[in-house]
Motif scaffolding. Structure first.
Motif, PDB file in Angstrom:
ATOM      1  N   ALA A  53       0.834  -1.200   0.000  1.00  0.00           N
ATOM      2  CA  ALA A  53       0.000   0.000   0.000  1.00  0.00           C
ATOM      3  C   ALA A  53       0.871   1.254   0.000  1.00  0.00           C
ATOM      4  N   GLY A  54       0.549   2.200  -0.881  1.00  0.00           N
ATOM      5  CA  GLY A  54       1.348   3.413  -0.944  1.00  0.00           C
ATOM      6  C   GLY A  54       0.671   4.476  -1.779  1.00  0.00           C
ATOM      7  N   THR A  55       1.175   5.695  -1.638  1.00  0.00           N
ATOM      8  CA  THR A  55       0.654   6.819  -2.404  1.00  0.00           C
ATOM      9  C   THR A  55       1.795   7.739  -2.786  1.00  0.00           C
ATOM     10  N   PHE A  56       1.711   8.340  -3.966  1.00  0.00           N
ATOM     11  CA  PHE A  56       2.734   9.300  -4.390  1.00  0.00           C
ATOM     12  C   PHE A  56       2.502  10.658  -3.744  1.00  0.00           C
ATOM     13  N   GLY A  57       1.247  10.961  -3.473  1.00  0.00           N
ATOM     14  CA  GLY A  57       0.933  12.271  -2.916  1.00  0.00           C
ATOM     15  C   GLY A  57       0.796  13.321  -3.997  1.00  0.00           C
ATOM     16  N   ARG A  58       0.622  14.554  -3.559  1.00  0.00           N
ATOM     17  CA  ARG A  58       0.416  15.660  -4.483  1.00  0.00           C
ATOM     18  C   ARG A  58       1.766  16.210  -4.935  1.00  0.00           C
TER      19      ARG A  58
ATOM     20  N   ASP B 212       2.170   8.829   6.450  1.00  0.00           N
ATOM     21  CA  ASP B 212       1.268   7.936   7.183  1.00  0.00           C
ATOM     22  C   ASP B 212       1.012   6.643   6.419  1.00  0.00           C
ATOM     23  N   VAL B 213       0.805   6.729   5.110  1.00  0.00           N
ATOM     24  CA  VAL B 213       0.528   5.526   4.321  1.00  0.00           C
ATOM     25  C   VAL B 213       1.812   4.752   4.029  1.00  0.00           C
ATOM     26  N   ASN B 214       2.782   5.427   3.436  1.00  0.00           N
ATOM     27  CA  ASN B 214       3.957   4.728   2.906  1.00  0.00           C
ATOM     28  C   ASN B 214       4.874   4.196   3.991  1.00  0.00           C
TER      29      ASN B 214
END
Length: 277
Positions: free
Chosen positions: A115-120, A137-139
């Motif tokens: 689970a991960g996000t690149f963000g803005r 928080d996610v990564n």
């Protein structure tokens, strides 16, 4: 395809046969986070086809259910596919996820910490604290919470041991422009991997990391239309099939615990990485 709710309150997705009654002896047990799309979905498909029981974790129930519907019939030996909606940034939900795994299967053999996000994206000086925190928080925190819960399970189960594979990134080595939160968390993922490897030695817990570049997913869509380069220009970048990543994860997961792929890098051959910038 039928859905049956078991005693743990989870949904087993089957093809109408008695596969929901499969036991851990019929296949090893994996948790895949971020399993509702992209690399997580591709890895879940590959593991299911190889006969693993797979617990699909992710924040949104609908994509998890779609993953289960698409691939729950694959494989031999009757693998069980169990969607468990989970926000990896919440310790209580992570604890509930791994408690459900223990209740349903009695053990855990693999965590794919994905689970991960690149963000803005945007200039460093304009990055809001809330945007920084959301990526961390996610990564990072989410990966730690899942790894900690998996580690506890693997340490306590009999036979002892298991494997954790962390999804790093080529950003764990070199950054893109305007990516400080993502890059910082992926560098931190390497530290998490190394610490897990060291601390897991006495308990037969192996940990490796796969660093991925430009797999064709929702997250990398803008690379196919043009993305900012280190020289200030915008350029289209090559991508590769996420299935190629999934096959690599399956290989790492299939090794005996006496062997470990510590770090693997899988990327689109002609993307800007070697010589980036």
């Amino acid at each position: 395809m039928a859905q049956n709710t078991n005693e743990a309150g989870l949904v087993d997705v089957t093809d109408g046969t008695d596969r929901a009654e499969a036991t851990p002896a019929d296949g090893r047990v994996a948790v895949v986070t971020g399993a509702g799309s992209g690399i997580g979905r591709a890895v879940a498909q590959e593991l299911i086809a190889a006969g693993w029981h797979v617990v699909l974790a992710g924040r949104r129930p609908e994509p998890l259910d779609e993953t289960a519907r698409q691939f729950g019939h694959l494989g031999t030996g009757g693998p069980t596919v169990v969607p468990v909606p989970t926000d990896v940034t919440r310790p209580d939900e992570v604890d509930a996820l791994f408690s459900a795994v223990r209740d349903r299967f009695g053990r855990l053999d693999l965590l794919f910490n994905n689970a991960g996000t690149f963000g803005r994206p945007g200039p460093l000086e304009d990055l809001a604290y809330e945007d920084w925190r959301a990526v961390v928080d996610v990564n990072l925190t989410g990966s730690f919470l899942c790894a900690q819960a998996a580690f506890r399970t693997m340490k306590e189960q009999d036979p002892q041991g298991g494997r954790i594979i962390n999804n790093g990134s080529i950003s764990a080595h070199v950054p893109r422009p305007h990516s400080i939160a993502y890059t910082a968390t992926k560098h931190a993922m390497t530290g998490l991997t190394k610490s897990l490897s060291l601390d897991g030695r006495p308990y037969r817990i192996a940990c490796g990391q796969i660093d991925i570049g430009n797999a064709a997913t929702e997250m990398t869509g803008r690379m196919q239309t043009g993305i900012l380069q280190a020289n200030g220009q915008t350029a289209v970048e090559p991508v590769m099939d996420a299935a190629d990543v999934a096959r690599t994860v399956r290989h790492m997961a299939s090794l005996p615990l006496e062997a470990n792929v510590q770090f693997a890098t899988v990327l689109a051959t002609n993307m800007p990485y070697i010589g980036r910038g």
